[in-house]
Design a protein around this motif. Structure first.
Motif, PDB file in Angstrom:
ATOM      1  N   GLY A  40      96.695 -28.059  -2.920  1.00 51.83           N
ATOM      2  CA  GLY A  40      96.830 -28.437  -1.521  1.00 51.83           C
ATOM      3  C   GLY A  40      95.630 -29.207  -0.996  1.00 51.83           C
ATOM      4  N   ASN A  41      94.435 -28.826  -1.438  1.00 53.77           N
ATOM      5  CA  ASN A  41      93.232 -29.516  -0.980  1.00 53.77           C
ATOM      6  C   ASN A  41      93.019 -30.861  -1.662  1.00 53.77           C
ATOM      7  OD1 ASN A  41      92.453 -27.558   0.903  1.00 53.77           O
ATOM      8  ND2 ASN A  41      91.510 -26.325  -0.687  1.00 53.77           N
ATOM      9  N   ASP A  42      93.833 -31.182  -2.646  1.00 53.47           N
ATOM     10  CA  ASP A  42      93.765 -32.488  -3.297  1.00 53.47           C
ATOM     11  C   ASP A  42      94.542 -33.545  -2.512  1.00 53.47           C
ATOM     12  OD1 ASP A  42      92.659 -32.178  -6.322  1.00 53.47           O
ATOM     13  OD2 ASP A  42      93.731 -30.369  -5.740  1.00 53.47           O
ATOM     14  N   ILE A  43      95.442 -33.091  -1.664  1.00 50.04           N
ATOM     15  CA  ILE A  43      96.337 -34.027  -0.975  1.00 50.04           C
ATOM     16  C   ILE A  43      95.625 -34.677   0.200  1.00 50.04           C
ATOM     17  CG2 ILE A  43      98.505 -34.271   0.289  1.00 50.04           C
ATOM     18  CD1 ILE A  43      99.587 -31.900  -1.351  1.00 50.04           C
ATOM     19  N   ASN A  44      95.586 -35.998   0.173  1.00 48.19           N
ATOM     20  CA  ASN A  44      95.070 -36.794   1.284  1.00 48.19           C
ATOM     21  C   ASN A  44      95.830 -38.122   1.315  1.00 48.19           C
ATOM     22  OD1 ASN A  44      93.680 -38.789  -0.393  1.00 48.19           O
ATOM     23  ND2 ASN A  44      92.235 -37.136  -0.837  1.00 48.19           N
ATOM     24  N   SER A  55      90.433 -34.356   9.633  1.00 48.42           N
ATOM     25  CA  SER A  55      90.579 -35.795   9.904  1.00 48.42           C
ATOM     26  C   SER A  55      90.286 -36.650   8.675  1.00 48.42           C
ATOM     27  CB  SER A  55      89.685 -36.216  11.066  1.00 48.42           C
ATOM     28  OG  SER A  55      88.330 -35.952  10.756  1.00 48.42           O
ATOM     29  N   TRP A  56      89.347 -36.230   7.827  1.00 49.71           N
ATOM     30  CA  TRP A  56      88.999 -37.050   6.666  1.00 49.71           C
ATOM     31  C   TRP A  56      90.151 -37.193   5.672  1.00 49.71           C
ATOM     32  CZ3 TRP A  56      89.360 -35.116   1.795  1.00 49.71           C
ATOM     33  CH2 TRP A  56      89.314 -33.734   1.636  1.00 49.71           C
ATOM     34  N   THR A  57      91.131 -36.273   5.719  1.00 49.97           N
ATOM     35  CA  THR A  57      92.247 -36.361   4.767  1.00 49.97           C
ATOM     36  C   THR A  57      93.204 -37.499   5.110  1.00 49.97           C
ATOM     37  OG1 THR A  57      93.703 -34.855   5.986  1.00 49.97           O
ATOM     38  CG2 THR A  57      92.189 -33.866   4.376  1.00 49.97           C
ATOM     39  N   GLY A  58      93.239 -37.890   6.384  1.00 48.79           N
ATOM     40  CA  GLY A  58      94.191 -38.915   6.801  1.00 48.79           C
ATOM     41  C   GLY A  58      95.625 -38.428   6.736  1.00 48.79           C
TER      42      GLY A  58
END
Length: 163
Positions: free
Chosen positions: A75-79, A119-122
């Motif tokens: 999940g934390n890989d998704i951006n 916010s950094w994930t877009g």
């Protein structure tokens, strides 16, 4: 029997919950290796090496690794610029490393929905869910009975009103 739960903030929060709400696991040892913000590439390697070097208390004198590992990552890989195929391949590689280290069964959790995004994930909910579903589909095909659709499992749990 020895179990490991490895992954991101969901795992670290589960560990805190279990410490405050003990339950009987029939003399099984459960170890948690959770790091908030962990992805398949970020904040991963140090904790992974610590887990691989660890052994259950009752087998410390033998060369032994945990028999069962539950992995909750992705999940934390998704951006906004991620590659879903790469995230899937990273998870497959992690499972292979665990199997090569002697882990008997590796269970892979689905990537679950999220309510908010840094916010950094877009990311927004629609974009995240599209990528999440794509990766989960590949994981379910690859790992079959060792794939755990966490969303489905959680919907079936009856939580007592006294909690």
């Amino acid at each position: 029997m020895a179990f490991v739960v490895f992954g991101d903030s969901y795992v670290s929060r589960l560990e805190k919950y279990v410490k405050n709400h003990p339950f009987d696991l029939n003399d099984s040892e459960v170890k948690f290796y959770g790091v908030p913000g962990m992805s398949t590439v970020r904040k991963f390697h140090d904790k992974f090496q610590i887990m691989l070097a660890d052994k259950p208390n009752y087998l410390r004198k033998y060369y032994y690794h945990f028999r069962f590992v539950f992995v909750n990552l992705g999940g934390n890989d998704i951006n906004s610029s991620c590659n879903p195929q790469q995230i899937f391949e990273n998870i497959v590689t992690i499972v292979k490393q665990l199997k090569n280290a002697g882990v008997e069964h590796v269970f892979v959790a689905s990537i679950v929905e999220r309510g908010s995004f840094l916010s950094w994930t877009g990311c927004n909910s629609n974009m995240f869910n599209k990528v999440r579903r794509s990766i989960n589909c590949k994981l379910s095909v690859k790992f079959k009975e060792h794939y755990v659709d966490v969303g489905k499992k959680l919907r079936k749990i009856k939580i007592p009103k006294t909690l």
